[in-house]
Design a protein around this motif. Structure first.
Motif, PDB file in Angstrom:
ATOM      1  N   ASN A  38      39.782  21.092  25.874  1.00 36.81           N
ATOM      2  CA  ASN A  38      39.513  21.730  24.585  1.00 36.81           C
ATOM      3  C   ASN A  38      38.221  21.256  23.954  1.00 36.81           C
ATOM      4  O   ASN A  38      37.445  22.055  23.429  1.00 36.81           O
ATOM      5  CB  ASN A  38      40.684  21.485  23.633  1.00 36.81           C
ATOM      6  N   PHE A  39      37.986  19.937  23.963  1.00 34.14           N
ATOM      7  CA  PHE A  39      36.791  19.455  23.273  1.00 34.14           C
ATOM      8  C   PHE A  39      35.524  20.002  23.932  1.00 34.14           C
ATOM      9  O   PHE A  39      34.610  20.473  23.243  1.00 34.14           O
ATOM     10  CB  PHE A  39      36.741  17.926  23.233  1.00 34.14           C
ATOM     11  N   ALA A  42      34.947  23.544  22.930  1.00 35.13           N
ATOM     12  CA  ALA A  42      34.612  23.735  21.522  1.00 35.13           C
ATOM     13  C   ALA A  42      33.273  23.113  21.170  1.00 35.13           C
ATOM     14  O   ALA A  42      32.777  23.301  20.051  1.00 35.13           O
ATOM     15  CB  ALA A  42      35.697  23.116  20.634  1.00 35.13           C
ATOM     16  N   HIS A  43      32.683  22.381  22.086  1.00 34.49           N
ATOM     17  CA  HIS A  43      31.469  21.627  21.756  1.00 34.49           C
ATOM     18  C   HIS A  43      30.317  21.993  22.687  1.00 34.49           C
ATOM     19  O   HIS A  43      29.535  22.902  22.391  1.00 34.49           O
ATOM     20  CB  HIS A  43      31.784  20.124  21.805  1.00 34.49           C
ATOM     21  N   GLU A  89      37.252  29.029  14.956  1.00 34.48           N
ATOM     22  CA  GLU A  89      36.804  28.015  13.999  1.00 34.48           C
ATOM     23  C   GLU A  89      37.525  28.236  12.673  1.00 34.48           C
ATOM     24  O   GLU A  89      37.625  29.368  12.195  1.00 34.48           O
ATOM     25  CB  GLU A  89      35.297  28.099  13.785  1.00 34.48           C
ATOM     26  N   ARG A 231      33.484  16.842  16.890  1.00 32.24           N
ATOM     27  CA  ARG A 231      34.143  18.057  16.429  1.00 32.24           C
ATOM     28  C   ARG A 231      35.650  17.855  16.572  1.00 32.24           C
ATOM     29  O   ARG A 231      36.112  17.473  17.657  1.00 32.24           O
ATOM     30  CB  ARG A 231      33.706  19.289  17.227  1.00 32.24           C
ATOM     31  N   THR A 233      39.153  18.835  17.359  1.00 36.43           N
ATOM     32  CA  THR A 233      39.680  19.902  18.204  1.00 36.43           C
ATOM     33  C   THR A 233      41.102  19.562  18.615  1.00 36.43           C
ATOM     34  O   THR A 233      41.317  18.766  19.524  1.00 36.43           O
ATOM     35  CB  THR A 233      38.804  20.061  19.468  1.00 36.43           C
ATOM     36  N   CYS A 258      39.264  24.815  16.468  1.00 36.44           N
ATOM     37  CA  CYS A 258      38.467  23.678  16.036  1.00 36.44           C
ATOM     38  C   CYS A 258      38.015  23.878  14.600  1.00 36.44           C
ATOM     39  O   CYS A 258      38.131  24.969  14.038  1.00 36.44           O
ATOM     40  CB  CYS A 258      37.248  23.502  16.943  1.00 36.44           C
ATOM     41  N   ARG A 262      30.339  20.646  13.543  1.00 37.29           N
ATOM     42  CA  ARG A 262      30.065  20.078  14.859  1.00 37.29           C
ATOM     43  C   ARG A 262      28.756  19.317  14.814  1.00 37.29           C
ATOM     44  O   ARG A 262      27.858  19.631  14.025  1.00 37.29           O
ATOM     45  CB  ARG A 262      30.019  21.145  15.955  1.00 37.29           C
ATOM     46  N   ILE A 367      43.323  23.544  10.399  1.00 39.64           N
ATOM     47  CA  ILE A 367      43.059  23.095  11.757  1.00 39.64           C
ATOM     48  C   ILE A 367      44.331  22.757  12.523  1.00 39.64           C
ATOM     49  O   ILE A 367      44.395  22.856  13.747  1.00 39.64           O
ATOM     50  CB  ILE A 367      42.092  21.892  11.739  1.00 39.64           C
ATOM     51  N   ASP A 369      45.757  19.934  13.127  1.00 35.75           N
ATOM     52  CA  ASP A 369      45.705  18.727  13.950  1.00 35.75           C
ATOM     53  C   ASP A 369      46.938  17.873  13.672  1.00 35.75           C
ATOM     54  O   ASP A 369      47.368  17.733  12.533  1.00 35.75           O
ATOM     55  CB  ASP A 369      44.439  17.938  13.614  1.00 35.75           C
TER      56      ASP A 369
END
Length: 490
Positions: A38-39, A42-43, A89, A231, A233, A258, A262, A367, A369
């Protein structure tokens, strides 16, 4: 009815979903990336997608690779989607979706021969990694490469049939050297202090086991730039797939969600060339160290500060933890009194403004998280995100009460039962060991600090030991809420 995400269906997606503005048939692989999670999606993949949308850098597309069993299942999902990903996002006021197309292939995990051949391809000029903090075979307390790990020993004995990321990199570099092909740059994108140095130590350390001459060549000739990535995520679950389908009309087997924020700061050390990422917001600097310390200690350290009290109080989401006055108060006091004061200055950056932004990001209600994600893998994260601040404060002769409480909260969490009596499921690669030590620490707190691979010399510091023992006693006697009130003086 949502539209299945494929290259053929891009034009059928709803108008509120942005799609690549470039012709993907014109892309060619220039970066081989290990760890397509995922990271990364998303980055790094988003930055490259932005660059391609500008009509630039088409020869820097991503070729995915992996070595874990889970990577094979991930590859199958991506192949069914023509390597496309939906990125959503979110912040407190808005949500947007885009489809990124920066990845053009994903090599089959376990097919070492094919991966090594691609690593030897002159078109591949950067090899990048997001393999998590625990994937670098390092001693958490010292940062030294662990050449005795069974996986490393196995690759050292059979360098032509490697199974680890670093074994594959060594084999690829060996083949390039033998063929007279310019070596690629190795770029870590993981949250590790001096991630380039750590990666170099792993690659050189493994090469030394089978070919010391090759190891010396790698040490002297290969670039390993340090970088800071940022970021938030979270993991993808059914909630995220449902939002992608219901709100954006995209049927994506593995969308990535995410925050809108960023950041990427990189040392500009790419002898074989690099994409012009400065065009899309990447900051190239001579030394990434101050940015790295700022992010790892304030953001990642801050995550640890809020994670364990929230976990012990059965709080599920990070934004819910930030809404709890005791958790927020704990974060503010530890950050402002113990973490930020020992950080070196960062060029053109206010640390207080950066921290204020961190609070805002943590509190983002969209988000989703989870506190459990933040609690994950403390045995690898604590030595990188918390212990360095303790070390610096002790060296200055300054107090560590808040950081000692954070350590005591982690110890109490690893006991495996929250304050309400709810069982905490295993949440660390070394969970069994941590539980044993946590149970021992209930009557003898020094047992926890004796984990040299986590605390090193800090665990022997009298001031830290005394404060840790006092806070752990309060946690067991009074519970998390009352202990936080005591720390905050209310």
């Amino acid at each position: 009815m949502p539209t299945k995400l494929t290259a053929q269906n891009l034009h059928r997606l709803p108008k509120n979903v942005a799609v690549p503005r470039y012709d993907r048939s014109q892309l060619s692989g220039g970066i081989l990336h290990f760890g397509v999670g995922n990271f990364h999606r998303a980055h790094q993949a988003v930055y490259l997608d932005d660059l391609f949308n500008l009509g630039s850098g088409y020869d820097w597309a991503i070729v995915g690779a992996g070595v874990l069993d889970a990577d094979a299942a991930a590859r199958e999902k991506f192949e069914r989607q023509d390597w496309l990903t939906t990125v959503v996002e979110q912040d407190a006021t808005r949500m947007s979706a885009r489809v990124t197309g920066a990845m053009v292939d994903y090599l089959k995990p376990g097919d070492a021969a094919t991966i090594i051949a691609r690593l030897a391809d002159p078109a591949i000029r950067i090899v990048s990694l997001t393999i998590t903090e625990g994937g670098y075979f390092i001693d958490p307390a010292t940062g030294a490469f662990n050449a005795t790990h069974p996986a490393i020993v196995a690759d050292g004995a059979r360098p032509d049939a490697p199974k680890t990321v670093f074994g594959l990199i060594v084999a690829g570099l060996k083949l390039r050297r033998a063929s007279g092909v310019q070596p690629f740059t190795v770029m870590s994108c993981d949250n590790i202090p001096h991630n380039g140095v750590v990666t170099r130590n792993a690659v050189v350390g493994l090469a030394k086991l089978s070919d010391p001459t090759l190891a010396g060549w790698i040490r002297n000739e290969i670039a390993f730039p340090n970088g800071m990535v940022d970021r938030i995520t979270p993991a993808t679950g059914e909630r995220e797939r449902r939002i992608a389908a219901d709100q954006f009309g995209v049927e994506d087997e593995w969308p990535v969600f995410c925050e809108t924020f960023r950041q990427w700061v990189l040392e500009d050390n790419f002898p074989a060339g690099r994409p012009a990422l400065e065009k899309v917001g990447v900051q190239f600097v001579p030394d990434v160290t101050p940015y790295e310390h700022m992010k790892i200690r304030i953001l990642n350290g801050g995550h640890a500060v809020i994670a364990y009290p929230a976990g012990l109080m059965d709080i599920e989401f990070v934004h819910e933890a930030m809404a709890h006055p005791l958790v927020l108060g704990f974060l503010r006091k530890v950050e402002r009194e113990e973490i930020i004061p020992v950080l070196p200055p960062v060029p053109d950056t206010s640390l207080e403004d950066y921290y204020a932004l961190i609070e805002e990001r943590f509190a983002n209600p969209k988000i989703g998280d989870t506190v459990r994600r933040l609690c994950l893998d403390g045995s690898n994260r604590q030595p990188k995100f918390i212990v360095p601040s303790i070390t610096d404060r002790l060296a200055r002769g300054e107090g560590v009460s808040g950081l000692a409480l954070e350590s005591a909260l982690w110890c109490r969490y690893c006991y495996g039962v929250s304050d309400s009596g709810r069982e905490i499921a295993p949440n660390d690669p070394g969970w069994d060991r941590l539980q044993v030590v946590s149970h021992a620490a209930r009557s003898e707190p020094s047992a926890w600090l004796s984990m040299d691979d986590v605390y090193g010399a800090v665990g022997e510091a009298p001031a830290f030991r005394a404060s840790f023992a006092e806070w752990l006693r309060h946690l067991w006697t009074d519970g998390t809420e009352a202990t936080l009130r005591r720390y905050l003086g209310s």
